[in-house]
Design an enzyme around this catalytic site. Structure first.
Site, short mmCIF file in Angstrom:
data_model
loop_
_atom_site.label_atom_id
_atom_site.label_comp_id
_atom_site.label_asym_id
_atom_site.label_seq_id
_atom_site.Cartn_x
_atom_site.Cartn_y
_atom_site.Cartn_z
CE1 TYR A 104 14.43 47.86 112.01
CE2 TYR A 104 15.69 46.17 112.99
CZ TYR A 104 15.71 46.89 111.32
OH TYR A 104 15.23 47.36 110.62
CD GLU A 192 13.00 48.63 108.74
OE1 GLU A 192 14.04 48.82 109.05
OE2 GLU A 192 12.40 49.88 108.69
#
Ligand code: GDP
Ligand code: MN
Length: 385
Positions: A104, A192
């Protein structure tokens, strides 16, 4: 101005401008286009719903397809699918990746620190909010002074600290510097990647993209024009807008009707506190008459995710007896599929309760306080999640 959320395919195209590696792919609005795009991307492919909401994978909006038959099946099933109130109108088809590891990575602004905040984790793929709760030390935070920026050296130390696999570190560090450039020069509020993957042949690249642009910077980005008008609105919000209601669609199961924005917001908080989740924000303002109430109930009733409806009215200028009559009249006009929990308080509350008394049932429940009503609504929605 409002921030602008991009679809995954737009976010990926934005990433690509800054040299961030993504899979070969393209958009499709029909099954035929999906087949053509799959040929172009090369089998196997992933068929991905383009909606501005997370958790598409879990909702059946991301499917692998090994051949044309599977593309036909999945594209047909995903187009028109309702994912948390967002109906899928467009697909992104890309060459499928083999995944060894899912990471992530994101950048946002930390307003209180007056710095940019990078978040990096070797535990990607799942929702980061989940990791933050169950395993917070698995997220390596990095505050970045906007004047200094992010150097390759700092990025190298960061990937090490986040425990990314050794073979991934050089590529990940270089990619993070590009993502930071995209975030700053590209004027994003959020950039993101989840998951950022490592493939079995040791390549690091972005498998998903979540980008929010800062509308205030639109004047220096004429190229953003292509992102306008591509938005497919939340159908619930469209319906509410047509009825002049102040409505925002959310992902939960408890429909909310309240008067006043402040009370509507605290209603969401109390529902959350009781372990439930709100399906919407809806402030019906001062005029809680039958017309407004019927319109509000209609909009909430059309949301398939709703399991119970919490009507939280504090009578001020609008008297509770008027509200009670309004609710009953509205229920005469629209048939509602979920049980309704009422909390009516304020001016003329006793008179209002009297009016309702004969009409209460297990489909129409009254509770004396906001907390009691929230508990009841959450229980009726299937209990704490
Ligand atoms: P989200 O659920 O909305 O966040 O959608 P994602 O784009 O993140 O996809 C969800 C999940 O599908 C990912 O975490 C992967 O596990 C899986 N997935 C997506 N693309 C691929 C792919 O190319 N290959 C494989 N094997 N899995 C994929
Ligand atoms: Mn994702």
């Amino acid at each position: 101005m409002d921030p602008v959320d991009l679809f995954e395919y737009q976010g990926k195209q934005y990433f690509a401008r800054f040299g961030i590696p993504i899979s070969r792919g393209g958009v499709a609005d029909t099954v035929d286009q999906a087949l053509a795009q799959a040929e172009d991307s090369g089998y196997p492919v992933v068929v991905k719903a383009q909606v501005k909401v997370g958790g598409r994978g879990k909702a059946g909006g991301v499917k692998l397809a090994a051949n044309a038959d599977e593309v036909r099946t999945h594209a047909g099933a995903i187009l028109g699918l309702d994912i948390k109130g967002h109906v899928v109108k467009r697909l992104w088809i890309e060459h499928a990746s083999d995944i060894a590891r899912e990471y992530y990575a994101s950048f946002t602004l930390d307003r209180s620190a007056k710095k940019h905040l990078g978040m990096l984790s070797a535990e990607g793929g799942v929702e980061i909010e989940e990791v933050a709760v169950t395993n917070p030390e698995a997220i390596a935070l990095l505050h970045i002074d906007p004047v200094d920026g992010l150097s390759l050296e700092a990025a190298r130390q960061w990937v090490e600290r986040a425990n990314l696999d050794e073979v991934a570190r050089d590529q990940a560090a270089a990619l993070l510097v590009k993502l930071y450039t995209c975030y700053t020069e590209g004027d994003c509020d959020l950039a993101e990647i989840n998951p950022l993957i490592l493939t079995p042949d040791d390549k690091v690249h972005a498998l998903d993209a979540k980008v929010t642009l800062d509308e205030n910077a639109a004047y220096r980005h004429p190229e953003w024009e292509e992102f306008e008008g591509s938005d497919v609105e939340d159908e619930r919000e469209t319906r509410a807008k047509e009825r002049g209601l102040n409505y925002i669609g959310l992902d939960g199961t408890v429909g909310i009707i309240a008067n006043g924005a402040g009370l509507a917001m605290s209603t969401l908080d109390v529902v959350n506190q009781c372990g439930g989740s709100a399906a919407n924000f809806l402030d019906i303002g001062g005029g809680a008459n039958a017309d407004v109430m019927a319109a509000a109930l209609e909009v909430i009733n059309s949301d398939p995710a709703v399991r119970s409806i919490f009507v939280n009215i504090f009578g001020g200028i609008t008297r509770v007896d008027e509200v009670a009559n309004g609710v009953l009249e509205a229920l005469d006009r629209v048939s509602i599929s979920s049980p309704i929990v009422l909390r009516l308080d304020g001016t003329n509350a006793p008179a209002g309760r009297k009016i309702l008394a004969d009409h209460l049932s297990d489909r129409l429940v009254a509770e004396p306080t906001m907390l009691d009503a929230a508990r009841r609504a959450v229980a009726l929605a299937g209990g704490a999640s």
